[in-house]
Design a protein around this motif. Structure first.
Motif, PDB file in Angstrom:
ATOM      1  N   THR A 226      73.750  56.942  32.526  1.00 20.19           N
ATOM      2  CA  THR A 226      73.415  56.057  33.639  1.00 20.19           C
ATOM      3  C   THR A 226      74.682  55.283  34.000  1.00 20.19           C
ATOM      4  OG1 THR A 226      72.791  54.174  32.249  1.00 20.19           O
ATOM      5  CG2 THR A 226      71.043  55.767  32.800  1.00 20.19           C
ATOM      6  N   MET A 227      74.683  54.673  35.162  1.00 24.49           N
ATOM      7  CA  MET A 227      75.847  53.880  35.547  1.00 24.49           C
ATOM      8  C   MET A 227      76.057  52.723  34.589  1.00 24.49           C
ATOM      9  SD  MET A 227      78.467  53.325  37.423  1.00 24.49           S
ATOM     10  CE  MET A 227      78.303  54.362  38.883  1.00 24.49           C
ATOM     11  N   ASP A 228      74.968  52.035  34.214  1.00 33.46           N
ATOM     12  CA  ASP A 228      75.097  50.924  33.266  1.00 33.46           C
ATOM     13  C   ASP A 228      75.663  51.404  31.930  1.00 33.46           C
ATOM     14  OD1 ASP A 228      74.168  49.139  35.122  1.00 33.46           O
ATOM     15  OD2 ASP A 228      72.133  49.040  34.318  1.00 33.46           O
ATOM     16  N   GLY A 229      75.187  52.561  31.464  1.00 30.67           N
ATOM     17  CA  GLY A 229      75.670  53.100  30.205  1.00 30.67           C
ATOM     18  C   GLY A 229      77.137  53.493  30.280  1.00 30.67           C
ATOM     19  N   ALA A 350      69.735  52.054  41.471  1.00 32.61           N
ATOM     20  CA  ALA A 350      70.694  53.098  41.848  1.00 32.61           C
ATOM     21  C   ALA A 350      71.309  53.748  40.615  1.00 32.61           C
ATOM     22  CB  ALA A 350      71.788  52.510  42.737  1.00 32.61           C
ATOM     23  N   GLY A 351      71.589  52.944  39.589  1.00 31.79           N
ATOM     24  CA  GLY A 351      72.212  53.468  38.389  1.00 31.79           C
ATOM     25  C   GLY A 351      71.326  54.404  37.585  1.00 31.79           C
ATOM     26  N   GLN A 352      70.000  54.277  37.748  1.00 26.79           N
ATOM     27  CA  GLN A 352      69.057  55.130  37.016  1.00 26.79           C
ATOM     28  C   GLN A 352      68.605  56.341  37.822  1.00 26.79           C
ATOM     29  OE1 GLN A 352      65.765  52.934  34.997  1.00 26.79           O
ATOM     30  NE2 GLN A 352      66.718  51.139  35.916  1.00 26.79           N
ATOM     31  N   LEU A 353      68.827  56.302  39.117  1.00 30.76           N
ATOM     32  CA  LEU A 353      68.242  57.307  40.001  1.00 30.76           C
ATOM     33  C   LEU A 353      69.015  58.621  39.919  1.00 30.76           C
ATOM     34  CD1 LEU A 353      66.028  57.774  42.069  1.00 30.76           C
ATOM     35  CD2 LEU A 353      67.527  56.869  43.840  1.00 30.76           C
ATOM     36  N   GLN A 354      68.397  59.609  39.320  1.00 31.92           N
ATOM     37  CA  GLN A 354      68.946  60.959  39.241  1.00 31.92           C
ATOM     38  C   GLN A 354      67.757  61.899  39.071  1.00 31.92           C
ATOM     39  OE1 GLN A 354      72.502  61.340  36.942  1.00 31.92           O
ATOM     40  NE2 GLN A 354      72.289  63.545  36.666  1.00 31.92           N
TER      41      GLN A 354
END
Length: 373
Positions: A226-229, A350-354
């Motif tokens: 994820t982006m956060d990760g 947004a960071g989780q969306l995949q």
């Protein structure tokens, strides 16, 4: 009709009957105002672009605001649904909000840059003529011809220093990188002052996903990243994490949104995001970035997927969206990047969306049998 597409009826679209067509029509009219000022073109299908303008004029000619039933009839009368090859992929992007200053100090020491004078835009035809790929939309103009501008690693090493190109300064190089990935931001300049910035060019180097780079090296998997990760991992590495940013050679330049009419319309109205590649201020949860070499700006799409939620099961997302933007990482017919809004909450989504997603293009009725959009 190509083997990669499948004609459908509107009755085949999950959630179509219950959709808020009134809100979708309002978003289409918002789009139409801007597209008629700067008509869309596409290497993929000029007929779609021409017919879309006819439909845009018809939408703006409607007397008053259409109710939900009339709006649904408008879409069903002017478009035909065409399913694209699946499974498609939907990711998300947003407009971050970060603290910044207009002058460097000990705290704010990481710059965002304005576009250099020697960086010029290219059409796909111009790019191919000089040996670049059609995706190369900017290049450095020199006495010996066109070439790529400084890479990210070269900029980090000082390639732009002393040219008075700093637009603003941030606290954290990772915050600057997030803005590069998202392509826009709102900057909190302190004392109540803010500035909205927007994309204004890139170095020409092909985009390289830092996430894919870390997956290749076993740090993440495609399902875990994820982006956060990613940001947490880079931050944990300290200087080495900052150095890794240079693995993506593409470097983005920005401009401040003007203080004239455009800013009132696209920058000051909190309902909208920044101006997209199509010249349309982004509409949260209604605007998507698409592959510009396949689809025409302004086209409606019907998406069927699930959005991440706290429970982990996902929330059904059946929504009409519009092709307003594009991006270096957005390649393929059934590929989209959903603009989810502004600020930290939007950034978390947004960071989780995949998500695997069913992409259905709403093609103008007269060209629905053409390949792509």
């Amino acid at each position: 009709m190509s083997a990669e597409t499948e004609p459908l009826d509107f009755s085949d679209l999950a959630g179509w009957d219950d959709h808020d067509h009134e809100a979708a029509f309002a978003a289409f009219c918002h789009s139409a105002h801007h597209l008629l000022r700067r008509p869309p073109t596409s290497r993929a299908g000029s007929a779609a672009a021409e017919d879309l303008l006819v439909i845009a004029r018809a939408a703006l000619a409607q007397p008053g605001v259409l109710d939900r039933k009339a709006a649904r009839l408008f879409f069903e009368s002017h478009f035909l649904p065409v399913a694209l090859a699946s499974p498609g992929l939907l990711t998300g992007y947003y407009e971050p909000v970060f603290e910044a200053r207009l002058s460097r100090d000990e705290t704010f020491a990481f710059p965002l840059h304005k576009r250099p004078d020697d960086l010029v835009p290219l059409t796909p035809e111009e790019a191919e003529k000089v040996g670049f790929t059609p995706e190369t939309s900017f290049a450095r103009k020199t006495a010996d011809g066109l070439c790529f501008h400084a890479s990210r690693a070269e900029v980090m090493a000082g390639a732009l220093d002393g040219r008075d190109l700093e637009l603003a300064w941030l606290k954290d190089p990772l915050e600057a990188y997030v803005i590069h990935i998202q392509g826009s931001a709102r900057l909190d300049l302190g004392d109540g002052a803010t500035m909205r910035i927007a994309f204004d060019g890139k170095s020409g180097h092909p985009y390289r996903s830092l996430g894919k780079y870390l997956i290749e090296r076993g740090v993440f998997t495609a399902s875990s990243i994820t982006m956060d990760g990613l940001l947490a991992h880079l931050r944990s590495l300290g200087r080495e994490g900052t150095r890794l940013l240079g693995e993506n050679p593409s470097y983005i330049y920005f401009k401040a949104v003007s203080e004239g009419h455009e800013a009132v319309e696209a920058g000051k109205d909190a309902r909208f995001g920044p101006k997209a590649a199509a010249g349309v201020p982004l509409v949260p949860m209604r605007s998507i970035a698409v592959d510009r070499h396949i689809h025409t700006f302004g086209l409606p799409f019907w998406l069927e997927t699930f959005l991440p939620d706290a429970g982990g099961e996902g929330k059904p997302f059946r929504q009409m969206v519009f092709a307003h933007d594009t991006g270096s990482a957005i390649k393929g017919a059934a590929r989209g990047d959903l603009f989810v809004g502004t600020g930290p909450e939007a950034g978390a989504l947004a960071g989780q969306l995949q998500q695997q997603t069913r992409f259905i293009c709403l093609m103008p009725s007269r060209v629905a049998d053409n390949r792509g959009g």
